[in-house]
Design a protein around this motif. Structure first.
Motif, PDB file in Angstrom:
ATOM      1  N   TYR A   1       0.825  -1.212   0.000  1.00  0.00           N
ATOM      2  CA  TYR A   1       0.000   0.000   0.000  1.00  0.00           C
ATOM      3  C   TYR A   1       0.859   1.263   0.000  1.00  0.00           C
ATOM      4  N   LEU A   2       1.877   1.307   0.851  1.00  0.00           N
ATOM      5  CA  LEU A   2       2.690   2.513   0.994  1.00  0.00           C
ATOM      6  C   LEU A   2       3.744   2.675  -0.101  1.00  0.00           C
ATOM      7  N   GLY A   3       4.336   1.561  -0.530  1.00  0.00           N
ATOM      8  CA  GLY A   3       5.462   1.656  -1.449  1.00  0.00           C
ATOM      9  C   GLY A   3       5.185   1.209  -2.857  1.00  0.00           C
ATOM     10  N   GLY A   4       4.068   0.541  -3.052  1.00  0.00           N
ATOM     11  CA  GLY A   4       3.733   0.082  -4.391  1.00  0.00           C
ATOM     12  C   GLY A   4       4.380  -1.250  -4.737  1.00  0.00           C
ATOM     13  N   ILE A   5       4.179  -1.631  -5.973  1.00  0.00           N
ATOM     14  CA  ILE A   5       4.626  -2.936  -6.452  1.00  0.00           C
ATOM     15  C   ILE A   5       6.144  -3.072  -6.385  1.00  0.00           C
ATOM     16  N   GLU A   6       6.855  -1.996  -6.705  1.00  0.00           N
ATOM     17  CA  GLU A   6       8.309  -2.057  -6.719  1.00  0.00           C
ATOM     18  C   GLU A   6       8.867  -2.420  -5.344  1.00  0.00           C
ATOM     19  N   CYS A   7       8.385  -1.764  -4.304  1.00  0.00           N
ATOM     20  CA  CYS A   7       8.844  -2.050  -2.938  1.00  0.00           C
ATOM     21  C   CYS A   7       8.443  -3.460  -2.509  1.00  0.00           C
ATOM     22  N   GLU A   8       7.259  -3.884  -2.912  1.00  0.00           N
ATOM     23  CA  GLU A   8       6.789  -5.221  -2.541  1.00  0.00           C
ATOM     24  C   GLU A   8       7.651  -6.290  -3.189  1.00  0.00           C
ATOM     25  N   ILE A   9       8.049  -6.086  -4.428  1.00  0.00           N
ATOM     26  CA  ILE A   9       8.899  -7.063  -5.110  1.00  0.00           C
ATOM     27  C   ILE A   9      10.241  -7.183  -4.394  1.00  0.00           C
ATOM     28  N   VAL A  10      10.792  -6.051  -3.959  1.00  0.00           N
ATOM     29  CA  VAL A  10      12.050  -6.080  -3.205  1.00  0.00           C
ATOM     30  C   VAL A  10      11.858  -6.872  -1.911  1.00  0.00           C
ATOM     31  N   LEU A  11      10.755  -6.630  -1.203  1.00  0.00           N
ATOM     32  CA  LEU A  11      10.472  -7.350   0.033  1.00  0.00           C
ATOM     33  C   LEU A  11      10.330  -8.847  -0.230  1.00  0.00           C
ATOM     34  N   LEU A  12       9.597  -9.212  -1.265  1.00  0.00           N
ATOM     35  CA  LEU A  12       9.409 -10.629  -1.577  1.00  0.00           C
ATOM     36  C   LEU A  12      10.726 -11.305  -1.954  1.00  0.00           C
ATOM     37  N   LEU A  13      11.557 -10.631  -2.736  1.00  0.00           N
ATOM     38  CA  LEU A  13      12.862 -11.194  -3.092  1.00  0.00           C
ATOM     39  C   LEU A  13      13.741 -11.367  -1.859  1.00  0.00           C
ATOM     40  N   PHE A  14      13.703 -10.383  -0.957  1.00  0.00           N
ATOM     41  CA  PHE A  14      14.465 -10.499   0.290  1.00  0.00           C
ATOM     42  C   PHE A  14      13.974 -11.690   1.105  1.00  0.00           C
ATOM     43  N   TYR A  15      12.668 -11.825   1.242  1.00  0.00           N
ATOM     44  CA  TYR A  15      12.125 -12.924   2.052  1.00  0.00           C
ATOM     45  C   TYR A  15      12.478 -14.283   1.458  1.00  0.00           C
TER      46      TYR A  15
END
Length: 133
Positions: A69-83
């Protein structure tokens, strides 16, 4: 150059300009839905494989949705790759690490709520501050 159409819209020019997600709400909504399904899927798989405790799975769900919600798809992809990468690294040479871990302290390889918050809270705070500016 080949012309790409999606929903009757020529997206080849938008892709070249990097404006695909900025200008097309339908594509952005579909990608958000895919990311949300991916978040829930990864959390369910992680819980079943004992990578997350139940409480950590619940908190991870909120963290994932908040970052989307706050960062958009780009931030979420980074989070998912990190996880995904950190989960794979955690399981790499698991038996050897488990022996060492058991000698040092009583613990399992599940991430708990505090580990999830310790890793994600700084990013969420930065996104909140960015959205406030």
């Amino acid at each position: 150059m080949k012309t790409l159409y999606y929903g009757g819209i020529d997206i080849s020019k938008l892709c070249m300009k990097g404006e695909l997600l900025k200008n097309n709400k339908e594509i952005k909504m579909e990608l958000n839905i895919i990311i949300i399904v991916l978040i829930f899927g990864l959390i369910i798989i992680s819980f079943r494989k004992k990578l997350l405790t139940l409480n950590a799975a619940v908190v991870s769900t909120f963290v994932g949705l908040t970052i989307l919600y706050l960062g958009g798809i780009e931030c979420e992809i980074v989070l998912l790759l990190f996880y995904i990468s950190s989960s794979l690294i955690t399981k790499f040479k698991y038996k050897k690490k488990k022996e060492i871990e058991e000698k040092i302290y009583q613990s399992n390889s599940c991430r708990n709520v505090w580990q999830v918050l310790a890793v994600s809270l700084p990013g969420i705070v930065c996104l909140v501050l960015y959205n406030l500016s």
